[in-house]
Design a protein around this motif. Structure first.
Motif, mmCIF file in Angstrom:
data_model
loop_
_atom_site.group_PDB
_atom_site.id
_atom_site.type_symbol
_atom_site.label_atom_id
_atom_site.label_comp_id
_atom_site.label_asym_id
_atom_site.label_seq_id
_atom_site.Cartn_x
_atom_site.Cartn_y
_atom_site.Cartn_z
ATOM 1 N N LEU A 93 19.003 1.471 -7.331
ATOM 2 C CA LEU A 93 18.688 2.811 -7.770
ATOM 3 C C LEU A 93 17.297 2.867 -8.342
ATOM 4 O O LEU A 93 16.333 3.506 -8.294
ATOM 5 N N ALA A 94 16.984 1.723 -9.263
ATOM 6 C CA ALA A 94 15.722 1.474 -9.754
ATOM 7 C C ALA A 94 14.544 1.362 -8.754
ATOM 8 O O ALA A 94 13.350 1.860 -8.940
ATOM 9 N N LEU A 95 14.849 0.552 -7.675
ATOM 10 C CA LEU A 95 13.788 0.449 -6.571
ATOM 11 C C LEU A 95 13.435 1.824 -5.927
ATOM 12 O O LEU A 95 12.323 2.253 -5.809
ATOM 13 N N MET A 149 7.509 -4.213 6.443
ATOM 14 C CA MET A 149 8.200 -4.153 5.601
ATOM 15 C C MET A 149 7.780 -5.059 4.410
ATOM 16 O O MET A 149 7.427 -6.346 4.902
ATOM 17 N N HIS A 150 8.115 -4.901 3.168
ATOM 18 C CA HIS A 150 7.864 -5.846 2.019
ATOM 19 C C HIS A 150 8.999 -6.181 1.556
ATOM 20 O O HIS A 150 9.586 -5.407 1.003
ATOM 21 N N TRP A 151 9.318 -7.514 1.559
ATOM 22 C CA TRP A 151 10.607 -7.823 0.983
ATOM 23 C C TRP A 151 10.353 -8.166 -0.636
ATOM 24 O O TRP A 151 9.805 -9.019 -0.945
ATOM 25 N N ARG A 180 8.200 4.071 0.762
ATOM 26 C CA ARG A 180 9.542 4.212 1.314
ATOM 27 C C ARG A 180 10.429 3.042 0.668
ATOM 28 O O ARG A 180 9.965 2.081 0.468
ATOM 29 N N CYS A 181 11.645 3.191 0.926
ATOM 30 C CA CYS A 181 12.544 2.212 0.331
ATOM 31 C C CYS A 181 13.626 2.060 1.201
ATOM 32 O O CYS A 181 14.366 3.092 1.838
ATOM 33 N N HIS A 182 14.136 0.867 1.602
ATOM 34 C CA HIS A 182 15.479 0.487 2.279
ATOM 35 C C HIS A 182 16.133 -0.460 1.602
ATOM 36 O O HIS A 182 15.571 -1.673 1.178
ATOM 37 N N VAL A 183 17.345 -0.105 1.265
ATOM 38 C CA VAL A 183 18.355 -0.960 0.458
ATOM 39 C C VAL A 183 19.627 -1.271 1.297
ATOM 40 O O VAL A 183 20.241 -0.593 2.153
ATOM 41 N N ARG A 235 0.833 -1.224 -0.220
ATOM 42 C CA ARG A 235 0.191 0.087 -0.137
ATOM 43 C C ARG A 235 0.826 1.399 0.098
ATOM 44 O O ARG A 235 2.101 1.292 0.443
ATOM 45 N N PRO A 236 0.469 2.313 -0.433
ATOM 46 C CA PRO A 236 1.235 3.288 -0.519
ATOM 47 C C PRO A 236 1.640 4.132 0.968
ATOM 48 O O PRO A 236 0.962 3.828 1.877
ATOM 49 N N GLY A 237 3.006 4.384 1.077
ATOM 50 C CA GLY A 237 3.580 4.570 2.245
ATOM 51 C C GLY A 237 4.324 3.512 2.856
ATOM 52 O O GLY A 237 4.985 3.599 3.780
ATOM 53 N N GLN A 238 4.001 2.318 2.439
ATOM 54 C CA GLN A 238 4.703 1.104 3.060
ATOM 55 C C GLN A 238 6.299 1.164 2.605
ATOM 56 O O GLN A 238 6.636 1.922 1.602
ATOM 57 N N THR A 239 7.090 0.402 3.456
ATOM 58 C CA THR A 239 8.567 0.450 3.020
ATOM 59 C C THR A 239 8.913 -0.792 2.457
ATOM 60 O O THR A 239 8.630 -2.086 2.998
ATOM 61 N N LEU A 240 9.441 -0.675 1.210
ATOM 62 C CA LEU A 240 9.831 -1.729 0.385
ATOM 63 C C LEU A 240 11.355 -2.102 0.635
ATOM 64 O O LEU A 240 12.053 -1.020 0.506
ATOM 65 N N VAL A 241 11.789 -3.186 0.819
ATOM 66 C CA VAL A 241 13.269 -3.484 1.094
ATOM 67 C C VAL A 241 13.732 -4.696 0.225
ATOM 68 O O VAL A 241 13.124 -5.512 -0.165
#
Length: 367
Positions: A85-87, A151-153, A97-100, A70-76
């Motif tokens: 960079l693409a993510l 977080m979504h992996w 949100r993004c965590h690398v 959903r919008p606002g969730q963090t993808l890792v």
């Protein structure tokens, strides 16, 4: 032959006629578009600024549309560079949100871009052991998920959602090269780009061929018993198994060492003024070899990124580069015969496992 510009409807344009470029809503939509450049009568480069924008945008869009995220969730996810960079761009595009968890190969310039885009970055400690680096990254992702279950992996190495975005560049290719029998040549890496592109092309032409390029030291096509200390194999091969690599899609495989890939990358710039990454040079070397032996097919070289990440390791050493025209692979029929510096083999769309020599296959057609 004149190529139809990317985004054209059909057929080449009349000389001097220009098409107004589209106005995009986000830079990610512009960056993803490839340039098509004919390098030889039957070799076309499909050059991307960063190829994996297609994978990331396609995956994120699908996950949002299906309600998985959903919008606002963090993808890792973990990454050796261009997927990170693409993510980050896809998350910026769609309000996520993004965590690398970054490989040791991610440099300060890349990290700065990620952080400006709003991503948080974990960088692994320096390591010359790619398997250790990849295992550390996976362990860190699992630790993050345990602490932050929301977080979504993304699982770029394993989730087939990353194949979806490549239907669009496949359509671009079909419209730009109408009626031409195609052979796709590209580094295997996670398997998503060559796999997704070829699956989409084969929906219209099942005879589309796929040639994969691998470094020595990668487990993906059985070269893990070799070491190549100079190799930058992140993004080309892997020290761990990737579910997104579907071996049965590949017709041929080429294995190249770092010196051959470097020679081809420098040669691509010298001959065609193309400043591209190491995987692009390696794919071009393999494509030139294949094209000379199959002149009736158009060989499409996947140019995954620009050469900026390889400035110090490759381009500043250009005087050391071998002459690509003097290089040739050893043709093998079994992985037992595999040896550096360059080998090629008919994979024949088989699952991963021992490859049976052609002579033996003729004796046992059940295989």
């Amino acid at each position: 032959m004149t190529l139809t510009p990317t985004g054209g409807d059909s057929g080449p344009l009349a000389p001097g006629r220009e098409v107004a470029p589209p106005v995009h809503d986000h830079i990610a939509d512009a960056v993803k578009a490839p340039a098509l450049v004919r390098l030889a009568p039957n070799v076309v480069l499909m050059r991307f600024e960063t190829l994996k924008v297609y994978a990331a945008l396609g995956a994120v869009r699908h996950l949002l549309e299906t309600g998985v995220v959903r919008p606002g969730q963090t993808l890792v996810d973990s990454s050796s560079g261009i997927y990170a960079l693409a993510l980050a761009m896809a998350c910026h595009r769609y309000g996520l949100r993004c965590h690398v968890v970054a490989s040791t190969t991610v440099n300060d310039t890349m990290r700065a871009q990620l952080e400006i885009l709003g991503a948080t970055v974990d960088r692994m400690p320096p390591s010359d052991d790619l398997r250790l680096d990849q295992n550390r990254r996976v362990a860190r992702v699992r630790e993050l998920l345990a602490r932050h279950p929301d977080m979504h992996w993304m699982r770029q190495y394993h989730d087939p959602v990353h194949h979806l975005g490549y239907a669009e560049p496949a359509d671009l290719l079909r419209r730009a090269l109408p009626g031409e029998p195609l052979t796709v040549v590209g580094s295997v890496g996670t398997g998503a780009s060559t796999g997704g592109l070829t699956r989409s092309l084969r929906e219209h032409d099942p005879l589309t061929r796929l040639v994969g390029v691998q470094p020595f030291g990668s487990v993906t096509f059985g070269s893990e018993r070799f070491t190549d200390p100079d190799a930058i194999i992140a993004g080309i091969g892997s020290a761990i198994h990737f579910d997104n690599v579907h071996h049965e899609l590949y017709d041929r495989v080429h294995w190249l060492d770092f010196q051959h890939a470097m020679a081809a990358t420098v040669g691509l710039m010298r001959e065609h003024a193309v400043f591209a990454g190491l995987s692009t040079g390696a794919a071009h070397l393999a494509a030139r070899w294949e094209a000379a032996r199959d002149p009736d097919r158009t060989h499409v070289v996947i140019g995954a990124d620009t050469g900026h990440r390889y400035t110090e390791r490759v381009f500043t050493r250009w005087r050391e580069a071998l002459d690509p025209a003097a290089l040739a692979p050893v043709e093998i029929t079994s992985l037992d015969e595999l040896r550096p510096p360059w080998a090629a083999m008919a994979w024949a769309r088989r699952p991963h496992g021992p490859v049976v020599p052609a002579q033996q296959r003729r004796k046992d057609p059940v295989r």
